[in-house]
Design a protein around this motif. Structure first.
Motif, PDB file in Angstrom:
ATOM      1  N   VAL A  39      -0.845 -22.244 -29.661  1.00  0.00           N
ATOM      2  CA  VAL A  39      -0.281 -20.983 -29.356  1.00  0.00           C
ATOM      3  C   VAL A  39       0.352 -20.469 -30.754  1.00  0.00           C
ATOM      4  O   VAL A  39       0.335 -19.172 -30.857  1.00  0.00           O
ATOM      5  CB  VAL A  39       0.667 -21.034 -28.291  1.00  0.00           C
ATOM      6  CG1 VAL A  39       1.611 -19.958 -28.120  1.00  0.00           C
ATOM      7  CG2 VAL A  39      -0.010 -21.298 -27.018  1.00  0.00           C
ATOM      8  N   GLY A  40       1.082 -21.340 -31.540  1.00  0.00           N
ATOM      9  CA  GLY A  40       2.072 -20.959 -32.528  1.00  0.00           C
ATOM     10  C   GLY A  40       0.965 -20.280 -33.336  1.00  0.00           C
ATOM     11  O   GLY A  40       1.217 -19.125 -34.058  1.00  0.00           O
ATOM     12  N   LEU A  43      -0.076 -16.991 -32.699  1.00  0.00           N
ATOM     13  CA  LEU A  43       0.962 -16.031 -32.880  1.00  0.00           C
ATOM     14  C   LEU A  43       1.129 -15.570 -34.306  1.00  0.00           C
ATOM     15  O   LEU A  43       1.397 -14.415 -34.785  1.00  0.00           O
ATOM     16  CB  LEU A  43       2.338 -16.314 -32.124  1.00  0.00           C
ATOM     17  CG  LEU A  43       2.262 -16.553 -30.530  1.00  0.00           C
ATOM     18  CD1 LEU A  43       3.486 -17.219 -30.210  1.00  0.00           C
ATOM     19  CD2 LEU A  43       2.112 -15.122 -30.118  1.00  0.00           C
ATOM     20  N   PHE A  46      -1.817 -13.303 -34.889  1.00  0.00           N
ATOM     21  CA  PHE A  46      -1.389 -11.862 -34.343  1.00  0.00           C
ATOM     22  C   PHE A  46      -0.296 -10.985 -35.256  1.00  0.00           C
ATOM     23  O   PHE A  46      -0.614  -9.986 -35.466  1.00  0.00           O
ATOM     24  CB  PHE A  46      -0.855 -12.182 -32.904  1.00  0.00           C
ATOM     25  CG  PHE A  46      -0.340 -11.058 -32.213  1.00  0.00           C
ATOM     26  CD1 PHE A  46       1.214 -10.914 -32.257  1.00  0.00           C
ATOM     27  CD2 PHE A  46      -1.200 -10.003 -31.884  1.00  0.00           C
ATOM     28  CE1 PHE A  46       1.446  -9.753 -31.447  1.00  0.00           C
ATOM     29  CE2 PHE A  46      -0.565  -8.706 -31.342  1.00  0.00           C
ATOM     30  CZ  PHE A  46       0.842  -8.805 -31.193  1.00  0.00           C
ATOM     31  N   ASP A  47       0.710 -11.760 -35.741  1.00  0.00           N
ATOM     32  CA  ASP A  47       1.605 -10.974 -36.588  1.00  0.00           C
ATOM     33  C   ASP A  47       1.131 -10.704 -37.669  1.00  0.00           C
ATOM     34  O   ASP A  47       1.281  -9.317 -38.238  1.00  0.00           O
ATOM     35  CB  ASP A  47       2.693 -12.032 -36.736  1.00  0.00           C
ATOM     36  CG  ASP A  47       3.750 -11.365 -37.746  1.00  0.00           C
ATOM     37  OD1 ASP A  47       4.049 -11.977 -38.744  1.00  0.00           O
ATOM     38  OD2 ASP A  47       4.296 -10.391 -37.109  1.00  0.00           O
ATOM     39  N   VAL A 241      10.769 -14.248 -31.674  1.00  0.00           N
ATOM     40  CA  VAL A 241      10.281 -13.540 -30.416  1.00  0.00           C
ATOM     41  C   VAL A 241      10.128 -11.983 -30.351  1.00  0.00           C
ATOM     42  O   VAL A 241       9.178 -11.245 -30.268  1.00  0.00           O
ATOM     43  CB  VAL A 241      10.869 -14.114 -29.114  1.00  0.00           C
ATOM     44  CG1 VAL A 241      10.643 -13.483 -27.891  1.00  0.00           C
ATOM     45  CG2 VAL A 241      10.759 -15.929 -29.048  1.00  0.00           C
ATOM     46  N   LEU A 244       7.534 -10.503 -32.502  1.00  0.00           N
ATOM     47  CA  LEU A 244       6.442 -10.497 -32.023  1.00  0.00           C
ATOM     48  C   LEU A 244       5.886  -9.525 -30.973  1.00  0.00           C
ATOM     49  O   LEU A 244       5.061  -8.852 -30.668  1.00  0.00           O
ATOM     50  CB  LEU A 244       5.734 -12.090 -31.327  1.00  0.00           C
ATOM     51  CG  LEU A 244       5.799 -13.070 -32.312  1.00  0.00           C
ATOM     52  CD1 LEU A 244       5.760 -14.411 -31.863  1.00  0.00           C
ATOM     53  CD2 LEU A 244       4.373 -12.854 -33.233  1.00  0.00           C
ATOM     54  N   GLN A 245       7.149  -9.451 -30.238  1.00  0.00           N
ATOM     55  CA  GLN A 245       7.400  -8.186 -29.044  1.00  0.00           C
ATOM     56  C   GLN A 245       6.960  -6.763 -29.906  1.00  0.00           C
ATOM     57  O   GLN A 245       6.408  -6.196 -29.209  1.00  0.00           O
ATOM     58  CB  GLN A 245       8.541  -8.362 -28.454  1.00  0.00           C
ATOM     59  CG  GLN A 245       8.830  -9.563 -27.470  1.00  0.00           C
ATOM     60  CD  GLN A 245       9.960  -9.568 -26.831  1.00  0.00           C
ATOM     61  OE1 GLN A 245      11.105  -9.044 -27.302  1.00  0.00           O
ATOM     62  NE2 GLN A 245       9.864 -10.340 -25.793  1.00  0.00           N
ATOM     63  N   ASP A 247       5.568  -6.265 -32.788  1.00  0.00           N
ATOM     64  CA  ASP A 247       4.031  -6.149 -33.245  1.00  0.00           C
ATOM     65  C   ASP A 247       3.292  -5.713 -31.843  1.00  0.00           C
ATOM     66  O   ASP A 247       2.575  -4.693 -32.271  1.00  0.00           O
ATOM     67  CB  ASP A 247       3.627  -7.532 -33.597  1.00  0.00           C
ATOM     68  CG  ASP A 247       4.439  -8.186 -34.801  1.00  0.00           C
ATOM     69  OD1 ASP A 247       4.155  -9.113 -34.878  1.00  0.00           O
ATOM     70  OD2 ASP A 247       4.724  -7.360 -35.732  1.00  0.00           O
ATOM     71  N   TRP A 248       3.601  -6.139 -30.985  1.00  0.00           N
ATOM     72  CA  TRP A 248       2.759  -5.599 -29.783  1.00  0.00           C
ATOM     73  C   TRP A 248       2.969  -4.155 -29.219  1.00  0.00           C
ATOM     74  O   TRP A 248       2.137  -3.484 -29.186  1.00  0.00           O
ATOM     75  CB  TRP A 248       2.899  -6.758 -28.652  1.00  0.00           C
ATOM     76  CG  TRP A 248       2.240  -6.266 -27.179  1.00  0.00           C
ATOM     77  CD1 TRP A 248       2.842  -5.767 -26.198  1.00  0.00           C
ATOM     78  CD2 TRP A 248       1.008  -6.564 -26.917  1.00  0.00           C
ATOM     79  NE1 TRP A 248       1.822  -5.530 -24.960  1.00  0.00           N
ATOM     80  CE2 TRP A 248       0.573  -5.908 -25.668  1.00  0.00           C
ATOM     81  CE3 TRP A 248      -0.217  -7.013 -27.621  1.00  0.00           C
ATOM     82  CZ2 TRP A 248      -0.747  -5.832 -25.287  1.00  0.00           C
ATOM     83  CZ3 TRP A 248      -1.501  -7.005 -27.229  1.00  0.00           C
ATOM     84  CH2 TRP A 248      -1.582  -6.629 -26.020  1.00  0.00           C
TER      85      TRP A 248
ATOM     86  N   ILE B  35       3.828 -16.076 -21.742  1.00  0.00           N
ATOM     87  CA  ILE B  35       3.765 -14.881 -22.648  1.00  0.00           C
ATOM     88  C   ILE B  35       3.425 -13.545 -21.910  1.00  0.00           C
ATOM     89  O   ILE B  35       4.095 -12.613 -22.047  1.00  0.00           O
ATOM     90  CB  ILE B  35       3.096 -15.356 -23.897  1.00  0.00           C
ATOM     91  CG1 ILE B  35       3.330 -16.376 -24.790  1.00  0.00           C
ATOM     92  CG2 ILE B  35       2.580 -14.113 -24.801  1.00  0.00           C
ATOM     93  CD1 ILE B  35       2.546 -16.808 -25.760  1.00  0.00           C
ATOM     94  N   GLY B  39       6.559 -11.589 -22.019  1.00  0.00           N
ATOM     95  CA  GLY B  39       6.592 -11.444 -23.450  1.00  0.00           C
ATOM     96  C   GLY B  39       6.888 -10.044 -24.025  1.00  0.00           C
ATOM     97  O   GLY B  39       7.242  -9.644 -25.147  1.00  0.00           O
TER      98      GLY B  39
END
Lengths: 428, 53
Positions: A39-40, A43, A46-47, A241, A244-245, A247-248, B35, B39
Motif C-alpha cells: 500500500v505504501g 501511495l 500515486f503521489d 495523509v 494524498l487526499q 492529490d486525489w 482508504i 480516505g
C-alpha cells in the motif's frame, strides 16, 4: 504385551503448542507488513502520478479558467507545489484584487506565456498574509530558491485583526497542519506562527493534533516543547495523509475541467507596455464615469456613493495612524517574509496605493497615508527584497477600481509590467 | 469436484507460503477498504461575508 503409553504433561503440551502459535503470529505479522509495504509503495506511486498529472495539465487549467480564481485551485497544495516547481510559472499571492476586473488580470494576461512564463494567481477574497503563510508551509520544499510575488492590500494594515469569518473562509486544515508540523521552518518561526493561528481558535478545533501542536508550540516552555516533539511524528504522518487526499481531490477536479480555447486577445511578445497601460486606462475610464473619483460605476452605485457621503471628513490622520499601528497584519506579513527568507525564496512585494482624492475627502491626507507607506517600507527593508508602492499613482483616478485595494485594468497593466520585469530579472 | 476443491484448499492452507500470500491479500483488502471509506478529505471552507478586500 504391554504397550507403554506416554501421556504428555501440561508443560510439555504447552511447549508443543507455543511454537505453532508463535509461527502463526509471525505469519500474520509478515503478511501485515507486506500489505503495508504494498500500500505504501502504491501511495508513493500515486503521489508522483498526481504531481505529474498536475504538471501536465497546469497550462490547460490556467487556460480553462483564464487564470480565474477557483476555490479548489486555491486550496490545492498539489497544484501550488507544481506551480512553484515549474521554471515557467510565477506564483502571485494576493486576495480579492486578483479577481475584481478581467482584462489585464495577470492569470489571464500571462495565460499563454507571451514572454515565456505564466502567472499562477493564488488567493481570493479575504486571503490575508497568515493564510498565505499557511499556503507556503504546505509546499515549503518547492518554494526553496523560487521567485514569488505578494500583493498587499492596504485595508488589512489598518484594521486591528482580520475578521474571523474572513479567515475561516480561507482556512485549510491541510495548510495549517503543514505549518504546525513543518520540518522546513525554524522553531522560532513556528512558535510565532502558532501564536498568530491561535487568534482564531475555532479553526483548529476540528483537529486535535494540530490544535495541541499549535498550543504547545505557542507556549514555548520546555515541557510543552517536549510534548510537541512527542506529537511531531503523528503530525507528520497526518501531513502525509492530507497530501494524498489533496492529490486525489486535485486530480478529480482537474479531470472535470472543460477543454480550453486559446485566448483570443492574448498579447504577443515583445509587449508594448506603454500601449497596454494606455489601453488599460481607456478601459478603466469607460466604466467609471458616474463619479468624480474614478471608482467603478457599479461599485459607486452599490456602495461608495453612500460611504463617501457618510465618511466625509469623519477620519483623521491621527486616528488613521493609530489604526495602522494596532493592525495585527504587520506581524503576519513579517512572518510571511521570514518564512520566505528561511526558504531562500525571492519575494517581490507589491502594495496598492490609496486613492488620494477619495482618502483626502474622508480625512486621511498625504501625511496619514505616508505614515502607512513608511511603515511598510521599514518592515520590508531588513529583508532586502524589492517593494513597489506606486504612490505616484495616488492621484491617478483610474489606477484603482475602488478605494479599497482593488486595481483597475490600468493598475493591473502596470502590475503586469513589474511582474514581467521581475520574472526576467529586469526590475527598474 | 467440490470434494477435490475442498481437499486442494485444505492442503494448500497447510502450505506456509500460501497462507502468507492469502493473509497478505486479506490485510491488503482491509487497508484498501479503510482508504476507500475514510480516505477522502474535506476541503470545504465555511461561507463568509466578503468585506471588500
Amino acid at each position: 504385551m504391554i504397550t507403554p503409553t506416554v501421556s504428555l504433561g501440561t508443560d510439555a503440551a504447552t511447549a508443543a503448542v507455543a511454537p505453532r502459535a508463535a509461527v502463526r503470529g509471525l505469519t500474520h505479522l509478515t503478511a501485515l507488513l507486506l500489505a503495508v509495504l504494498v500500500v505504501g509503495a502504491g501511495l508513493v506511486v500515486f503521489d508522483r502520478g498526481a504531481q505529474q498529472f498536475a504538471g501536465d495539465n497546469l497550462q490547460r487549467m490556467v487556460l480553462a479558467n483564464r487564470g480565474a480564481l477557483h476555490v479548489r485551485k486555491d486550496s490545492s497544495a498539489t497544484l501550488l507545489r507544481e506551480a512553484f516547481s515549474r521554471p515557467d510559472v510565477l506564483v502571485l499571492m494576493g486576495s480579492s484584487e486578483l479577481n475584481t476586473v478581467d482584462y489585464y488580470r495577470p492569470g489571464r494576461f500571462f495565460a499563454s506565456a507571451p514572454t515565456g512564463f505564466m502567472v499562477f494567481p493564488l488567493g481570493h477574497a479575504g486571503t490575508d498574509t497568515l493564510v498565505m503563510l499557511e499556503h507556503i508551509a504546505a509546499v515549503a520544499s518547492s518554494v526553496r530558491g523560487k521567485k514569488v510575488a505578494i500583493s498587499v492590500s492596504a485595508p488589512w494594515m489598518f484594521q486591528r485583526i482580520v475578521n474571523p469569518d474572513q479567515y475561516h473562509g480561507n482556512f485549510y486544515m491541510e495548510n495549517a497542519a503543514a505549518l504546525v508540523f513543518s520540518a522546513d521552518f525554524s522553531m522560532d518561526l513556528k512558535r510565532d506562527a502558532a501564536q498568530a493561528m491561535l487568534d482564531y481558535p475555532k479553526t483548529l478545533e476540528k483537529n486535535l493534533p494540530v490544535q495541541l501542536g499549535a498550543q504547545w508550540l505557542a507556549a514555548g516552555d520546555p515541557l510543552h516543547l517536549a510534548l510537541y516533539y512527542l506529537l511531531f511524528p503523528l503530525g507528520q504522518l497526518q501531513n502525509v495523509v492530507f497530501r494524498l487526499q489533496d492529490d486525489w481531490e486535485t486530480m478529480r477536479w482537474m479531470r472535470a475541467l472543460r477543454s480550453p480555447g486559446h485566448p483570443e486577445d492574448a498579447p504577443s511578445a515583445p509587449i508594448d507596455w506603454s500601449s497596454e497601460i494606455a489601453h488599460g486606462d481607456r478601459l478603466a475610464r469607460k466604466r467609471s464615469d458616474n463619479n468624480p473619483y474614478g471608482i467603478d460605476n457599479d461599485a459607486w452605485r452599490r456602495e461608495y456613493e453612500k460611504d463617501t457621503k457618510l465618511w466625509h471628513k469623519q477620519w483623521t490622520d491621527k486616528g488613521f495612524k493609530e489604526m495602522v499601528d494596532q493592525a495585527q497584519e504587520w506581524q503576519n506579513l513579517d512572518l510571511l517574509l521570514r518564512s520566505l527568507r528561511e526558504l531562500g525564496a525571492e519575494p517581490l512585494v507589491l502594495n496598492m496605493p490609496m486613492p488620494g482624492k477619495w482618502w483626502d475627502g474622508i480625512g486621511v491626507t498625504t501625511d496619514g497615508r505616508q505614515y502607512y507607506y513608511d511603515k511598510l517600507q521599514r518592515l520590508v527593508a531588513p529583508y532586502h527584497v524589492p517593494l513597489y508602492q506606486f504612490q505616484h499613482y495616488e492621484y491617478d483616478n483610474y489606477f484603482m477600481h475602488d478605494p479599497m485595494a482593488h486595481l483597475s485594468e490600468k493598475g493591473w497593466a502596470v502590475y503586469d509590467q513589474i511582474l514581467d520585469a521581475f520574472y526576467h530579472k529586469r526590475l527598474p | 469436484m467440490i470434494k477435490s476443491l475442498t481437499l486442494f484448499i485444505t492442503s494448500a492452507s497447510h502450505n506456509p507460503s500460501v497462507r502468507t500470500v492469502a493473509l497478505t491479500l486479506f490485510y491488503l483488502a482491509i487497508l484498501l477498504g479503510l482508504i476507500v471509506l475514510y480516505g477522502r478529505g474535506d476541503f470545504s471552507t465555511p461561507k463568509f461575508i466578503y468585506q471588500g478586500f
